[in-house]
Design a protein around this motif. Sequence first.
Motif, PDB file in Angstrom:
ATOM      1  N   PRO A  99     -11.346   3.587  -4.725  1.00 59.63           N
ATOM      2  CA  PRO A  99     -10.200   4.046  -3.946  1.00 59.63           C
ATOM      3  C   PRO A  99      -9.011   3.093  -3.915  1.00 59.63           C
ATOM      4  O   PRO A  99      -7.963   3.466  -3.427  1.00 59.63           O
ATOM      5  N   VAL A 100      -9.152   1.851  -4.373  1.00 63.03           N
ATOM      6  CA  VAL A 100      -8.009   0.941  -4.345  1.00 63.03           C
ATOM      7  C   VAL A 100      -7.029   1.228  -5.473  1.00 63.03           C
ATOM      8  O   VAL A 100      -5.905   0.747  -5.457  1.00 63.03           O
ATOM      9  N   VAL A 101      -7.439   2.021  -6.455  1.00 70.52           N
ATOM     10  CA  VAL A 101      -6.596   2.278  -7.619  1.00 70.52           C
ATOM     11  C   VAL A 101      -5.219   2.843  -7.261  1.00 70.52           C
ATOM     12  O   VAL A 101      -4.211   2.388  -7.804  1.00 70.52           O
ATOM     13  N   PRO A 102      -5.090   3.832  -6.364  1.00 69.79           N
ATOM     14  CA  PRO A 102      -3.758   4.376  -6.067  1.00 69.79           C
ATOM     15  C   PRO A 102      -2.753   3.349  -5.564  1.00 69.79           C
ATOM     16  O   PRO A 102      -1.545   3.585  -5.632  1.00 69.79           O
ATOM     17  N   THR A 103      -3.216   2.210  -5.053  1.00 69.11           N
ATOM     18  CA  THR A 103      -2.282   1.203  -4.542  1.00 69.11           C
ATOM     19  C   THR A 103      -1.933   0.142  -5.578  1.00 69.11           C
ATOM     20  O   THR A 103      -1.176  -0.782  -5.278  1.00 69.11           O
ATOM     21  N   LEU A 104      -2.448   0.257  -6.792  1.00 67.73           N
ATOM     22  CA  LEU A 104      -2.180  -0.759  -7.807  1.00 67.73           C
ATOM     23  C   LEU A 104      -0.769  -0.706  -8.390  1.00 67.73           C
ATOM     24  O   LEU A 104      -0.170  -1.758  -8.641  1.00 67.73           O
ATOM     25  N   PRO A 105      -0.191   0.464  -8.642  1.00 66.17           N
ATOM     26  CA  PRO A 105       1.121   0.497  -9.329  1.00 66.17           C
ATOM     27  C   PRO A 105       2.226  -0.260  -8.610  1.00 66.17           C
ATOM     28  O   PRO A 105       3.140  -0.773  -9.259  1.00 66.17           O
ATOM     29  N   GLU A 106       2.162  -0.361  -7.282  1.00 74.94           N
ATOM     30  CA  GLU A 106       3.202  -1.101  -6.566  1.00 74.94           C
ATOM     31  C   GLU A 106       2.904  -2.594  -6.480  1.00 74.94           C
ATOM     32  O   GLU A 106       3.646  -3.352  -5.855  1.00 74.94           O
ATOM     33  N   ASN A 117       0.801  -1.223   0.000  1.00 74.73           N
ATOM     34  CA  ASN A 117       0.000   0.000   0.000  1.00 74.73           C
ATOM     35  C   ASN A 117       0.832   1.269   0.000  1.00 74.73           C
ATOM     36  O   ASN A 117       0.352   2.331   0.390  1.00 74.73           O
ATOM     37  N   SER A 118       2.081   1.165  -0.436  1.00 71.35           N
ATOM     38  CA  SER A 118       2.920   2.364  -0.556  1.00 71.35           C
ATOM     39  C   SER A 118       3.826   2.213  -1.768  1.00 71.35           C
ATOM     40  O   SER A 118       4.174   1.093  -2.163  1.00 71.35           O
ATOM     41  N   GLU A 147      14.217  -6.532  -3.750  1.00 73.70           N
ATOM     42  CA  GLU A 147      15.560  -7.098  -3.819  1.00 73.70           C
ATOM     43  C   GLU A 147      16.201  -6.927  -5.189  1.00 73.70           C
ATOM     44  O   GLU A 147      17.414  -7.090  -5.346  1.00 73.70           O
ATOM     45  N   ILE A 148      15.380  -6.577  -6.212  1.00 76.95           N
ATOM     46  CA  ILE A 148      15.943  -6.300  -7.542  1.00 76.95           C
ATOM     47  C   ILE A 148      15.706  -4.847  -7.959  1.00 76.95           C
ATOM     48  O   ILE A 148      16.096  -4.447  -9.061  1.00 76.95           O
ATOM     49  N   GLY A 149      15.069  -4.072  -7.091  1.00 79.07           N
ATOM     50  CA  GLY A 149      14.855  -2.650  -7.392  1.00 79.07           C
ATOM     51  C   GLY A 149      13.706  -2.375  -8.335  1.00 79.07           C
ATOM     52  O   GLY A 149      13.783  -1.465  -9.173  1.00 79.07           O
ATOM     53  N   MET A 150      12.609  -3.128  -8.203  1.00 76.12           N
ATOM     54  CA  MET A 150      11.450  -2.888  -9.060  1.00 76.12           C
ATOM     55  C   MET A 150      10.856  -1.502  -8.813  1.00 76.12           C
ATOM     56  O   MET A 150      10.952  -0.962  -7.715  1.00 76.12           O
TER      57      MET A 150
END
Length: 689
Positions: A502-509, A448-449, A482-485
Amino acid sequence: VEVEARSLPMELSEKGGMQNNGFVQNEDFEEKETATSSQEEVPKTCSVDVDPVAVEETVLKPYAGMPKEVLLQFSSQACYRVTREILFWLVIAGALVLVCTTIAIIALSPKCLDWWQASPIYQIYPRSFKDSNMDGNGDLKGIQEKLDHITYLNIKTIWITSFFKSPLKDLGYGAEDFYDVDPIFGSMGDFENLIAAIHDKGLKVIMDLIPNHTSDKHQWFQMSRNRTGKYTDYYIWQDCRQAAGSVIPPNNWVSVFGNSSWQFDDVRKQCYFHQFGKEQPDLNFRSPAVQQEIHDIIKFWLGKGVDGLNFGAVKFLLEATHLRDEPPVNKSQNGVIITAYSQLYHDYTTTQVGMHDIIRSFRHTMDEFSREPGRYRFMGSDDDEKEDIEATMMYYGTTFIQEADFPFNFNLINMKNLSGNSIFEAVNSWMTNMPEGKWPNWAVGSPNSARISTRIGKKYINVMNMLLLTLPGTPVTYYGEEIGMENIALDNVSEEYVNSGPVVPTLPEKSPMQWDGKVNAGFTEGNSSWLPVNSDYQSVNVEIQSAWSNSTLSLYRALTLLRNNELPMNRGWMCHIWNDSNVFAYVRELDGLDRVFMMVLNFGQESTTDLQAIVPNLPSEAVIRLSTHFGNTGKVVNTKLIKTETGEGLVLEYKTAKRVHTMETFQGKCFVAEKACYSKALNLLYMNC
């Protein structure tokens, strides 16, 4: 020749054999022998003189197989009796010394680190880790396929986020069935196979449990909205006022995702309370029946072999029964327009009286499964109190009543800016507020970050991992760090998820793990993945970094090895020695060991640090044990002039008899969780230094 009185006659047969009268024959044989011999000629005999002194000497010498009577003759002699008694008492004394030494070692030895302390924790978002059936979604079989990657990282604990049966809309955070696995992730059989495989490799597994709410598809909610039996009060229901065709909620309470936390239900004709999305109604934890349901769920999963549970969102378990409006942050603000969670002080909807009692009851249930030797069940809590560090520390429990083994630490994630000073503040805040004797933990990423490389920049990936793995306590690594994604771009997310709220902002990670340079980064052999793979996957993946000695993955492995193999790193003192806008420096040391490790980490601009001016009696030279600039490893540096570039980290090693934590200069700047001292003579740890 007559046999004289002083001589011993010995009869010999003509054949030269000596007559043996030692055996008693049976009567038949004796009679037959007598009858036969009577018909034969009696053999001639001869007499031989034997010296009786010589015979006496021969008889008195001990020999193997001597009878009891002869043995007793010798055992009573002083030379044998004294020797025997000496040996007996030596054995008794030796046994007593051994027992006393064993008792002393046990009494003086420190408690061994438990499994959740000894190893870093690797956090997996299962839908994004590995797809085994080509449907584009990561699953439990995929995790099982990649267990060798966990051992390759020198990690022995896996944390799997929620995989309960759940609607996709909330990404699995509201369970539809706490006793089943969502079909996207596989079956209960797949889970049981995964647990067996994890344990076969000597690993442990922690899973998420969010007891605060369920999905609105859960059978409990369906029965509650229909007022069925005991389920009538399983959720928080209140009457709502109607005005001008719209629903007026009971108060101004706002959900974490914004807008009113009350939702009208057409079936029950009442409003139900939800701290998160309207699809996630809150359970009523003032109901004993609801609490018992959660205890039964805990027992079910621990019975399946799970080694630990992390309880999420527990600060929301109870709400005030008086339903008063929560005070606004801006007192002049009109309550009608308050729609954002940050606009209110949440005095009545979080951390209510009785909440910690519920958490302690969870701990009690888990302890029932910890009685088996070697099967301690870990309990974590996952509530980010942000600015209220004292509230976070309460999840450790009290001196006499334990709650969580540790609440997860988000200090390094919540930093608003990056510098040597901010890193110091994040670390110092936790260490100075943590109750005595408790165990710290650290994380630099979570589901979530934003990832490290996205949040603070690619150049800080290695130095952040170095910080994470050299601080005291348990480090938590989110998969891919561990690989710097990096995060994927939000505009690459499909419309299905953009419309999910509201869950969309947490998708990119949560993008798929990057295993190799093949299509879809080796995450799936299908045509597509549930989220797009990051475009950098051909250069940022496990396969290619495994082959590079200077990769982020190689440094990560070297750091985990250092942590696992060096006593000062896994249970020694941590002393903060310097921080400024660029550099954060600290040492790790252990009483009894003359070997000290000093970390010099740069989170700002290029800098030169005079460590000799900071630490009295510091040796003039130190060896670079590990460096984020791989070519520097093994070099000797002058401790008066330690140069570091932006994002560079050094693990220095030197020997000294004067340890930092004993120096008056650093009193109040040193911390130790599980104190131990090393005896070089005995090669063991002990407590009383």
